[in-house]
Design a protein around this motif. Sequence first.
Motif, PDB file in Angstrom:
ATOM      1  N   LEU A  61       0.776  -1.061   0.113  1.00 14.01           N
ATOM      2  CA  LEU A  61       0.014  -0.192   0.048  1.00 14.01           C
ATOM      3  C   LEU A  61       0.864   1.225   0.100  1.00 14.01           C
ATOM      4  CD1 LEU A  61      -2.946   1.311   0.438  1.00 14.01           C
ATOM      5  CD2 LEU A  61      -2.581   1.154   2.734  1.00 14.01           C
ATOM      6  N   CYS A 119       1.544   4.797   0.451  1.00 16.66           N
ATOM      7  CA  CYS A 119       0.961   6.053   1.132  1.00 16.66           C
ATOM      8  C   CYS A 119       1.882   7.311   0.849  1.00 16.66           C
ATOM      9  CB  CYS A 119       0.941   5.918   2.588  1.00 16.66           C
ATOM     10  SG  CYS A 119      -0.441   4.540   3.021  1.00 16.66           S
ATOM     11  N   THR A 141      -1.663  10.943   2.727  1.00 16.67           N
ATOM     12  CA  THR A 141      -2.934  10.196   2.021  1.00 16.67           C
ATOM     13  C   THR A 141      -2.489   8.671   1.766  1.00 16.67           C
ATOM     14  OG1 THR A 141      -4.566  10.219   0.401  1.00 16.67           O
ATOM     15  CG2 THR A 141      -2.462  11.119  -0.238  1.00 16.67           C
ATOM     16  N   CYS A 142      -3.299   7.730   1.735  1.00 17.79           N
ATOM     17  CA  CYS A 142      -3.093   6.527   1.164  1.00 17.79           C
ATOM     18  C   CYS A 142      -3.914   6.378  -0.335  1.00 17.79           C
ATOM     19  CB  CYS A 142      -3.419   5.543   2.237  1.00 17.79           C
ATOM     20  SG  CYS A 142      -2.346   5.298   3.539  1.00 17.79           S
ATOM     21  N   GLU A 143      -4.407   7.472  -0.591  1.00 19.50           N
ATOM     22  CA  GLU A 143      -5.172   7.431  -1.937  1.00 19.50           C
ATOM     23  C   GLU A 143      -4.111   7.791  -2.885  1.00 19.50           C
ATOM     24  OE1 GLU A 143      -9.355   9.578  -1.857  1.00 19.50           O
ATOM     25  OE2 GLU A 143      -8.153  10.547  -0.577  1.00 19.50           O
ATOM     26  N   GLY A 144      -4.553   7.780  -4.090  1.00 19.78           N
ATOM     27  CA  GLY A 144      -3.385   8.305  -5.129  1.00 19.78           C
ATOM     28  C   GLY A 144      -3.349   9.616  -4.810  1.00 19.78           C
ATOM     29  N   GLU A 197      -6.077  11.793  -7.067  1.00 24.86           N
ATOM     30  CA  GLU A 197      -7.281  11.627  -6.644  1.00 24.86           C
ATOM     31  C   GLU A 197      -7.409  12.783  -5.325  1.00 24.86           C
ATOM     32  OE1 GLU A 197     -11.318  11.003  -5.365  1.00 24.86           O
ATOM     33  OE2 GLU A 197     -10.120  10.977  -7.268  1.00 24.86           O
ATOM     34  N   ARG A 198      -6.450  12.592  -4.387  1.00 22.45           N
ATOM     35  CA  ARG A 198      -6.329  13.593  -3.224  1.00 22.45           C
ATOM     36  C   ARG A 198      -6.166  15.119  -3.680  1.00 22.45           C
ATOM     37  NH1 ARG A 198      -8.648  14.697   0.822  1.00 22.45           N
ATOM     38  NH2 ARG A 198      -7.532  15.320   2.397  1.00 22.45           N
ATOM     39  N   LYS A 252      -9.562  16.151  -4.996  1.00 24.82           N
ATOM     40  CA  LYS A 252     -10.621  16.524  -3.621  1.00 24.82           C
ATOM     41  C   LYS A 252     -10.233  17.883  -2.947  1.00 24.82           C
ATOM     42  CE  LYS A 252     -11.797  11.576  -2.519  1.00 24.82           C
ATOM     43  NZ  LYS A 252     -11.731  10.643  -1.537  1.00 24.82           N
ATOM     44  N   LYS A 295       0.384   4.123   6.620  1.00 22.75           N
ATOM     45  CA  LYS A 295       0.009   5.367   6.745  1.00 22.75           C
ATOM     46  C   LYS A 295       0.577   5.924   7.985  1.00 22.75           C
ATOM     47  CE  LYS A 295      -4.419   7.408   7.814  1.00 22.75           C
ATOM     48  NZ  LYS A 295      -5.724   7.578   7.237  1.00 22.75           N
TER      49      LYS A 295
END
Length: 127
Positions: free
Chosen positions: A46, A48, A66-69, A72-73, A76, A102
Amino acid sequence: MLSWFSASRPDNYREIGRFGGSPERIRDQLPHQASEKSGAYLFLLLSCYFHILFSRSKDRFYIGHTCEGLTERLRKHNSNHKGFTGGLADWEVVYYEEHINKTSAYQRERVVKSWESRKKIEELISN
């Protein structure tokens, strides 16, 4: 992110491939020789991130993790929402570090925030 490692001994792993996408796509990308017999091992990693964003209109940095791409972050952050980054759509990623989990990304965020120094943040970004 799925990484394929070849190991000559358990404490000496060497990354020999990275694969991304859906589980089906990852499965299709895997080398056929990846098996227990061949000594190749598969690990799900994963990714992060610790990141620093900058807004030209605010002339301010935003420090987070973040642990989203990252894409994408950032999307947002640039959306119309309440909060520090809300209401503006000019945030851009000016610095990031990849972390294995994380907790590590969050710890890095806390360290950089503790500096409370724009100059130190700008030095980090420029190096």
